[in-house]
Design a protein around this motif. Structure first.
Motif, PDB file in Angstrom:
ATOM      1  N   ASN A   1      13.064   9.243  10.675  1.00 44.36           N
ATOM      2  CA  ASN A   1      12.669   8.394   9.539  1.00 44.36           C
ATOM      3  C   ASN A   1      11.991   9.278   8.506  1.00 44.36           C
ATOM      4  N   HIS A   2      12.731   9.609   7.455  1.00 39.06           N
ATOM      5  CA  HIS A   2      12.248  10.520   6.422  1.00 39.06           C
ATOM      6  C   HIS A   2      12.324   9.855   5.048  1.00 39.06           C
ATOM      7  N   PRO A   3      11.380   8.970   4.707  1.00 36.55           N
ATOM      8  CA  PRO A   3      11.403   8.351   3.375  1.00 36.55           C
ATOM      9  C   PRO A   3      11.242   9.413   2.287  1.00 36.55           C
ATOM     10  N   LEU A   4      11.931   9.216   1.170  1.00 39.93           N
ATOM     11  CA  LEU A   4      11.858  10.138   0.044  1.00 39.93           C
ATOM     12  C   LEU A   4      11.523   9.386  -1.238  1.00 39.93           C
ATOM     13  N   PRO A   5      10.799  10.019  -2.156  1.00 38.09           N
ATOM     14  CA  PRO A   5      10.594   9.411  -3.472  1.00 38.09           C
ATOM     15  C   PRO A   5      11.930   9.115  -4.140  1.00 38.09           C
ATOM     16  N   GLY A   6      11.994   7.980  -4.807  1.00 40.73           N
ATOM     17  CA  GLY A   6      13.219   7.571  -5.476  1.00 40.73           C
ATOM     18  C   GLY A   6      14.134   6.730  -4.628  1.00 40.73           C
ATOM     19  N   GLY A   7      13.832   6.628  -3.314  1.00 37.06           N
ATOM     20  CA  GLY A   7      14.682   5.852  -2.422  1.00 37.06           C
ATOM     21  C   GLY A   7      14.285   4.409  -2.282  1.00 37.06           C
ATOM     22  N   GLY A   8      13.319   3.965  -3.084  1.00 36.77           N
ATOM     23  CA  GLY A   8      12.888   2.574  -3.025  1.00 36.77           C
ATOM     24  C   GLY A   8      11.680   2.380  -2.146  1.00 36.77           C
ATOM     25  N   PRO A   9      11.114   1.163  -2.141  1.00 38.17           N
ATOM     26  CA  PRO A   9       9.933   0.886  -1.325  1.00 38.17           C
ATOM     27  C   PRO A   9      10.219   1.048   0.159  1.00 38.17           C
ATOM     28  N   VAL A  10       9.159   1.329   0.892  1.00 38.65           N
ATOM     29  CA  VAL A  10       9.237   1.584   2.325  1.00 38.65           C
ATOM     30  C   VAL A  10       8.670   0.384   3.079  1.00 38.65           C
ATOM     31  N   VAL A  11       9.354  -0.017   4.153  1.00 34.12           N
ATOM     32  CA  VAL A  11       8.802  -0.987   5.097  1.00 34.12           C
ATOM     33  C   VAL A  11       8.161  -0.192   6.234  1.00 34.12           C
ATOM     34  N   LYS A  12       6.876  -0.436   6.474  1.00 36.36           N
ATOM     35  CA  LYS A  12       6.108   0.346   7.449  1.00 36.36           C
ATOM     36  C   LYS A  12       5.983  -0.438   8.758  1.00 36.36           C
ATOM     37  N   VAL A  13       6.308   0.242   9.856  1.00 34.68           N
ATOM     38  CA  VAL A  13       6.333  -0.389  11.172  1.00 34.68           C
ATOM     39  C   VAL A  13       5.457   0.398  12.136  1.00 34.68           C
TER      40      VAL A  13
ATOM     41  N   ASP B   1       0.869  -1.177   0.000  1.00 33.91           N
ATOM     42  CA  ASP B   1       0.000   0.000   0.000  1.00 33.91           C
ATOM     43  C   ASP B   1       0.905   1.227   0.000  1.00 33.91           C
ATOM     44  N   MET B   2       0.365   2.359  -0.367  1.00 35.35           N
ATOM     45  CA  MET B   2       1.175   3.571  -0.408  1.00 35.35           C
ATOM     46  C   MET B   2       1.686   3.950   0.985  1.00 35.35           C
ATOM     47  N   ALA B   3       2.817   4.618   1.021  1.00 34.70           N
ATOM     48  CA  ALA B   3       3.428   5.077   2.266  1.00 34.70           C
ATOM     49  C   ALA B   3       3.648   6.585   2.187  1.00 34.70           C
ATOM     50  N   HIS B   4       3.872   7.201   3.353  1.00 30.76           N
ATOM     51  CA  HIS B   4       4.078   8.639   3.410  1.00 30.76           C
ATOM     52  C   HIS B   4       5.546   8.982   3.191  1.00 30.76           C
ATOM     53  N   ALA B   5       5.828   9.781   2.164  1.00 28.38           N
ATOM     54  CA  ALA B   5       7.136  10.422   2.059  1.00 28.38           C
ATOM     55  C   ALA B   5       7.146  11.627   2.997  1.00 28.38           C
ATOM     56  N   VAL B   6       8.326  12.040   3.431  1.00 26.60           N
ATOM     57  CA  VAL B   6       8.409  13.223   4.279  1.00 26.60           C
ATOM     58  C   VAL B   6       7.974  14.444   3.465  1.00 26.60           C
ATOM     59  N   HIS B   7       7.117  15.266   4.052  1.00 21.73           N
ATOM     60  CA  HIS B   7       6.586  16.441   3.370  1.00 21.73           C
ATOM     61  C   HIS B   7       7.476  17.645   3.690  1.00 21.73           C
ATOM     62  N   PRO B   8       8.038  18.299   2.698  1.00 18.32           N
ATOM     63  CA  PRO B   8       8.984  19.386   2.989  1.00 18.32           C
ATOM     64  C   PRO B   8       8.356  20.579   3.707  1.00 18.32           C
ATOM     65  N   ASN B   9       7.048  20.782   3.535  1.00 10.17           N
ATOM     66  CA  ASN B   9       6.385  21.918   4.183  1.00 10.17           C
ATOM     67  C   ASN B   9       5.807  21.568   5.558  1.00 10.17           C
TER      68      ASN B   9
END
Length: 435
Positions: free
Chosen positions: A333-345, A316-324
């Motif tokens: 924990n600041h996932p970013l687009p382009g960094g690969g899939p996220v494991v959610k815990v 399912d979709m995950a939250h990337a860190v929002h710059p604003n």
């Protein structure tokens, strides 16, 4: 540096997003792709016997598909990709033709967690499923600018930038014409488009969709922007991974006897809690997989062994860190687009990931040579959830929650990294084939 992007995968995903304007259209497109790959649709009420190869079952807006390698024993463990076909939107009410102040409108109900302001001033089409008087169903999709939920001009609401709050009953009803409301007008338009008489339409599951096509954005076109990224990115990845696994097993065997049965479980109604006959809370997946074991001559013990060794990736979709709004995220924990899939815990089990599931997914990423990231919520913010905990609890299988990180989740138009869907697909392919 911009990550490498599999442009052919991205183009294929863009086509999937265009086609999947409703859960029923998502399932129809997934079924078409599976049939093209050699899978066979099975009737839920038919008798299944001795099936190897690829099979799938469709039930409304849900699809369960699996591939049994030649020579796999009935107790071969399942490798499941779980996803959902629905997205938050505006859905047509049972009495759709309404109006006010000289305008003709359509009565809609808010489905799921919708940021209502994102649906304002957008050109909207309509799609979904029609149920006919003879009991049959047909899909319909009008991909034209028919509707619009107009925003109030700032001259009439000078405080709009201090915080917009919309009444979901009175202020979200789209316009589509002028004049007095005319009962049956919408069904006549839809019936004409679908090629059925409006008198023959007895029920419907219709929803509005933004007709702006998906596309790429950014200085290097490194972002994907579209409606319904949540969660069609994951459904597309699951279909692609399953067909890739099937291709692997047609060309290879398991020299050590470690067969896997890859599975795709694409459920409906996740956005409203999964509590339906086609949602993850139903026994649909358990029944289908149990029947698949029995069809190969397995008994209850074989079925129990297949589930005991199973692994599920809830995608399912995950939250990337929002710059604003970075303060809304966990500071470490600041996932970013382009960094690969996220494991959610989440230790409170809003996500089902534990150390075992995380290790299995991380190993799949390493084999696929794709990067991966971690996500955990800020302790002061409520956490979302997925089908992961439901599937883990219902089937008693090890489950890991994963997903592509993005921004504007649940908005009418969302954003993700263009490289990440391909990363997720390769990781899931490894997981369901050799994991």
């Amino acid at each position: 540096m911009t990550p490498p992007i599999d442009r052919s995968h991205t183009e294929d995903l863009l086509a999937f997003l265009r086609d999947g304007s409703s859960p029923y259209h998502v399932v129809a497109e997934a079924a078409r792709r599976l049939e093209k790959a050699g899978f066979t649709e099975l009737g839920a009420s038919a008798r299944w016997t001795g099936r190897t190869g690829g099979s799938f079952v469709v039930r409304g807006g849900a699809l369960i598909a699996w591939y049994v390698p030649e020579g796999a024993p009935p107790h071969a463990p399942f490798r499941i990709v779980g996803a959902h076909t629905d997205s938050p939107n505006l859905r047509v009410k049972p009495t759709p033709d309404i109006g006010r102040a000289g305008w003709r409108q359509i009565a809609v109900e808010v489905y799921g967690g919708v940021p209502l302001n994102t649906w304002l001033d957008r050109d909207l089409g309509i799609s979904g499923r029609l149920t006919l008087r003879d009991g049959g169903t047909t899909l319909v999709k009008i991909d034209e600018a028919l509707f619009r939920v107009p925003q109030l001009a700032i001259h009439l609401d000078r405080s709009v930038n201090e915080g917009l709050a919309l009444d979901p009953q009175r202020q979200t009803q789209p316009i589509w014409s002028l004049g007095r409301p005319e009962q049956g007008a919408l069904l006549r338009r839809i019936g004409e488009h679908a090629g059925v008489e409006p008198e023959g339409i007895i029920g419907w599951d219709l929803m509005l969709h933004d007709i702006q096509p998906p596309g790429l954005l950014g200085a290097d076109r490194e972002f994907l922007v579209s409606a319904r990224l949540d969660n069609l990115i994951s459904v597309h990845a699951g279909v692609t991974a399953l067909t890739a696994a099937a291709d692997h097993w047609t060309r290879n065997t398991a020299p050590d006897g470690r067969f896997r049965v890859p599975v795709l479980a694409a459920f409906d109604h996740e956005e409203v809690g999964s509590g339906s006959e086609t949602g993850a809370q139903s026994p649909l997946l358990e029944r289908v997989l149990s029947r698949s074991v029995a069809a190969r001559g397995g008994d209850g013990e074989d079925c129990a062994r297949a589930f005991a060794g199973a692994l599920c990736a809830s995608a399912d979709m995950a939250h990337a860190v929002h710059p604003n709004f970075s303060e809304r995220h966990d500071p470490d924990n600041h996932p970013l687009p382009g960094g690969g899939p996220v494991v959610k815990v989440n230790v409170n089990q809003h996500y089902a990931t534990d150390g075992t599931g995380l290790a299995a997914f991380a190993a799949a990423c390493e084999r696929a040579e794709v990067p991966w990231q971690r996500f955990v919520s800020n302790n002061a913010m409520p956490c979302g959830t997925s089908i992961g905990p439901i599937t883990a609890a219902r089937l008693g299988v090890t489950t890991v929650d994963v997903g592509v990180p993005g921004l504007s989740m649940h908005s009418a138009r969302e954003l993700a990294g263009a490289a990440d869907p391909g990363h997720l697909t390769r990781a899931l392919t490894e997981l369901v084939t050799t994991g």
